[in-house]
Design a protein around this motif. Structure first.
Motif, short mmCIF file in Angstrom:
data_model
loop_
_atom_site.label_atom_id
_atom_site.label_comp_id
_atom_site.label_asym_id
_atom_site.label_seq_id
_atom_site.Cartn_x
_atom_site.Cartn_y
_atom_site.Cartn_z
N ALA A 1 0.89 -1.17 0.00
CA ALA A 1 0.00 0.00 0.00
C ALA A 1 0.91 1.21 0.00
O ALA A 1 1.88 1.26 0.77
N SER A 2 0.64 2.17 -0.87
CA SER A 2 1.51 3.34 -0.95
C SER A 2 0.73 4.51 -1.52
O SER A 2 0.38 4.50 -2.69
N GLN A 3 0.46 5.48 -0.68
CA GLN A 3 -0.34 6.62 -1.13
C GLN A 3 0.52 7.61 -1.91
O GLN A 3 0.11 8.14 -2.93
N GLY B 1 4.00 6.97 -2.72
CA GLY B 1 5.12 6.37 -3.46
C GLY B 1 6.29 5.89 -2.62
O GLY B 1 7.16 5.18 -3.14
N ASN B 2 6.37 6.24 -1.34
CA ASN B 2 7.53 5.83 -0.53
C ASN B 2 7.59 4.32 -0.36
O ASN B 2 8.64 3.69 -0.56
N THR B 3 6.50 3.74 0.05
CA THR B 3 6.48 2.30 0.31
C THR B 3 6.65 1.50 -0.99
O THR B 3 7.23 0.41 -1.00
N GLY C 1 -1.96 6.92 11.62
CA GLY C 1 -2.48 6.88 12.98
C GLY C 1 -1.76 5.86 13.86
O GLY C 1 -2.38 5.22 14.70
N GLY C 2 -0.45 5.69 13.63
CA GLY C 2 0.34 4.80 14.47
C GLY C 2 0.21 3.32 14.16
O GLY C 2 0.73 2.48 14.90
N LYS C 3 -0.50 3.00 13.07
CA LYS C 3 -0.75 1.59 12.71
C LYS C 3 -0.53 1.43 11.20
O LYS C 3 -0.36 2.42 10.50
N PRO D 1 2.36 11.98 17.86
CA PRO D 1 3.69 11.72 18.43
C PRO D 1 4.81 11.69 17.40
O PRO D 1 5.97 11.87 17.74
N TRP D 2 4.49 11.46 16.14
CA TRP D 2 5.52 11.32 15.10
C TRP D 2 5.86 12.64 14.43
O TRP D 2 6.83 12.73 13.67
N LEU D 3 5.07 13.68 14.75
CA LEU D 3 5.17 14.93 13.98
C LEU D 3 6.55 15.60 14.05
O LEU D 3 7.06 16.10 13.03
#
Ligand SMILES: Cc1cc2nc3c(=O)[nH]c(=O)nc-3n(C[C@H](O)[C@H](O)[C@H](O)COP(=O)(O)O)c2cc1C
Length: 161
Positions: free
Chosen positions: A8-10, A12-14, A55-57, A131-133
């Motif tokens: 899954a890649s919105q 392109g990174n993944t 969302g952390g998942k 938390p990741w921001l």
């Protein structure tokens, strides 16, 4: 042995990781986006599944898919805005493993993936800062060549065992 790479890649990174995974896998193999998942997985002995953190998942499409894997041998890979190896990154990967409850997880890999500045802006406007921001700007340029080389090495190590 027949292998499948699903990702899954919105933005392109993944997909960049998925292409490397596909390249490294030996023998008979196929690669699909999660939107084009084959109807049946019976032919595949090994499935590599790539997702982005939401969302952390795992993103919602992957979260819906992981429980359906049954007892397949799998490799999980992901990109995220949070720093590599951070608690947030570890928790997200742990969540993926929990969702793939019956699968045999042979290995995992994750690294940062560049976050669209508009996404960072929207996230920072939320009443509760994700938390990741704080790590988000540092994701710029990732996955980079080092990330891809590391993935290549890690997967090769799993495949010989
Ligand atoms: C709606 C949205 C939610 C996100 N949530 C998280 C998150 O919870 N944790 C995180 O580390 N990164 C988060 N990110 C950053 C993405 O996971 C990261 O940029 C990833 O590399 C995107 O992968 P893709 O290009 O394959 O779609 C989020 C991005 C978006 C657009």
């Amino acid at each position: 042995m027949k292998s499948l790479v699903l990702y899954a890649s919105q933005s392109g990174n993944t997909k960049k990781l998925a292409d490397v995974v596909y390249e490294v896998l030996p023998g008979d193999k196929e690669i699909f986006s999660i939107d084009e998942t084959p109807d049946s997985l019976v032919d595949f002995d090994f499935i590599a599944i790539g997702f982005w953190f939401q969302g952390g998942k795992p993103d919602s499409k992957t979260s819906g898919f992981l429980p359906k894997l049954g007892n397949k041998k799998i490799f999980l890979f992901a990109t995220h805005g949070t720093a590599k190896g951070s608690t947030h990154a570890q928790q997200g990967m742990a969540a993926a493993k929990e969702l793939a409850v019956d699968a045999e997880v042979t290995g995992t890999f994750s690294c940062q993936g560049e976050v669209n500045p508009k996404v960072l802006e929207a996230a920072s406007a939320k009443p509760e800062t994700p938390p990741w921001l704080a790590d988000g700007p540092g994701a710029k340029g990732h996955p980079d060549q080092n990330d891809l080389d590391e993935l290549r090495l890690q997967l090769a190590g799993i495949l010989v065992n």
